[in-house]
Design a protein around this motif. Structure first.
Motif, PDB file in Angstrom:
ATOM      1  N   TYR A  89       2.783  -5.050   4.800  1.00 52.95           N
ATOM      2  CA  TYR A  89       3.695  -5.909   4.048  1.00 52.95           C
ATOM      3  C   TYR A  89       3.637  -5.542   2.581  1.00 52.95           C
ATOM      4  O   TYR A  89       2.559  -5.378   2.025  1.00 52.95           O
ATOM      5  CB  TYR A  89       3.293  -7.378   4.209  1.00 52.95           C
ATOM      6  N   PRO A  90       4.786  -5.417   1.930  1.00 53.74           N
ATOM      7  CA  PRO A  90       4.766  -5.133   0.493  1.00 53.74           C
ATOM      8  C   PRO A  90       4.463  -6.415  -0.289  1.00 53.74           C
ATOM      9  O   PRO A  90       5.297  -7.297  -0.395  1.00 53.74           O
ATOM     10  CB  PRO A  90       6.183  -4.633   0.211  1.00 53.74           C
ATOM     11  N   GLY A  91       3.266  -6.514  -0.793  1.00 56.30           N
ATOM     12  CA  GLY A  91       2.866  -7.672  -1.571  1.00 56.30           C
ATOM     13  C   GLY A  91       1.784  -7.277  -2.553  1.00 56.30           C
ATOM     14  O   GLY A  91       1.550  -6.093  -2.812  1.00 56.30           O
ATOM     15  N   THR A  92       1.106  -8.272  -3.089  1.00 58.72           N
ATOM     16  CA  THR A  92       0.071  -8.005  -4.084  1.00 58.72           C
ATOM     17  C   THR A  92      -1.096  -7.239  -3.484  1.00 58.72           C
ATOM     18  O   THR A  92      -1.656  -6.352  -4.131  1.00 58.72           O
ATOM     19  CB  THR A  92      -0.423  -9.328  -4.691  1.00 58.72           C
ATOM     20  N   GLY A  93      -1.481  -7.569  -2.276  1.00 63.11           N
ATOM     21  CA  GLY A  93      -2.575  -6.855  -1.627  1.00 63.11           C
ATOM     22  C   GLY A  93      -2.250  -5.393  -1.407  1.00 63.11           C
ATOM     23  O   GLY A  93      -3.083  -4.517  -1.635  1.00 63.11           O
ATOM     24  N   TYR A  94      -1.030  -5.136  -0.967  1.00 58.76           N
ATOM     25  CA  TYR A  94      -0.608  -3.750  -0.764  1.00 58.76           C
ATOM     26  C   TYR A  94      -0.490  -3.027  -2.103  1.00 58.76           C
ATOM     27  O   TYR A  94      -0.788  -1.839  -2.211  1.00 58.76           O
ATOM     28  CB  TYR A  94       0.715  -3.722  -0.008  1.00 58.76           C
ATOM     29  N   LEU A  95      -0.071  -3.735  -3.147  1.00 58.68           N
ATOM     30  CA  LEU A  95       0.009  -3.158  -4.484  1.00 58.68           C
ATOM     31  C   LEU A  95      -1.368  -2.767  -4.995  1.00 58.68           C
ATOM     32  O   LEU A  95      -1.555  -1.676  -5.538  1.00 58.68           O
ATOM     33  CB  LEU A  95       0.666  -4.152  -5.444  1.00 58.68           C
ATOM     34  N   ILE A  96      -2.354  -3.637  -4.787  1.00 59.33           N
ATOM     35  CA  ILE A  96      -3.722  -3.329  -5.209  1.00 59.33           C
ATOM     36  C   ILE A  96      -4.273  -2.157  -4.412  1.00 59.33           C
ATOM     37  O   ILE A  96      -4.920  -1.259  -4.959  1.00 59.33           O
ATOM     38  CB  ILE A  96      -4.610  -4.582  -5.094  1.00 59.33           C
ATOM     39  N   TYR A  97      -3.997  -2.137  -3.120  1.00 54.46           N
ATOM     40  CA  TYR A  97      -4.452  -1.035  -2.275  1.00 54.46           C
ATOM     41  C   TYR A  97      -3.832   0.286  -2.727  1.00 54.46           C
ATOM     42  O   TYR A  97      -4.507   1.310  -2.817  1.00 54.46           O
ATOM     43  CB  TYR A  97      -4.097  -1.338  -0.817  1.00 54.46           C
TER      44      TYR A  97
END
Length: 137
Positions: A89-97
């Motif tokens: 999912y494109p979200g904050t977690g994916y952004l941090i990853y």
């Protein structure tokens, strides 16, 4: 409809663990409250079981739920990171990853500071609500 059907598994992954924690908290607190003097007196006065559950036990459970909620919010924010990575999912977690993989330290620092601010704001709101309910009596 497509977005909702793809959101079922991530929502279940996040919700089932917390649902079980809140269920066992409510059960343990209810069993503990059932032996307290004000509940025993209310039962002896003949108050209906429905009113006893909602007006007496339910109001006493709110403070326990709010204290657990502040702990749960922090856990859910960190769990969202993993769920976003696992389910792509494109979200904050994916952004941090992605920032970690790309070694984009400025983006990583900004995202972590932003998420820390969000967690602090949520905990501040829960504490404010707890204080308001404690003042009410």
């Amino acid at each position: 409809m497509g977005v909702l059907s793809h959101a079922v598994l991530p929502m279940l992954a996040l919700a089932l663990h917390e649902l079980a924690r809140f269920y066992f908290l409510a059960r343990a607190e209810t069993l503990n409250l059932a032996q307290r003097d004000f509940i025993v007196n209310a039962r002896a006065r003949g108050i209906s079981p429905w009113r006893l559950r909602w007006a007496y036990i339910g109001r006493s459970l709110i403070s326990a739920f709010l204290s657990r909620l502040s702990d749960t919010l922090t856990g859910l924010v960190s769990a969202v990171f993993f769920v976003e990575i696992v389910f792509s999912y494109p979200g904050t977690g994916y952004l941090i990853y992605s920032a970690i993989l790309d070694r984009d330290y400025v983006l990583l620092q900004g995202a972590v500071v932003f998420m820390a601010g969000v967690v602090l704001l949520m905990n501040w709101l829960v504490d404010g609500l707890s204080g308001h309910l404690a003042r009410r009596g």
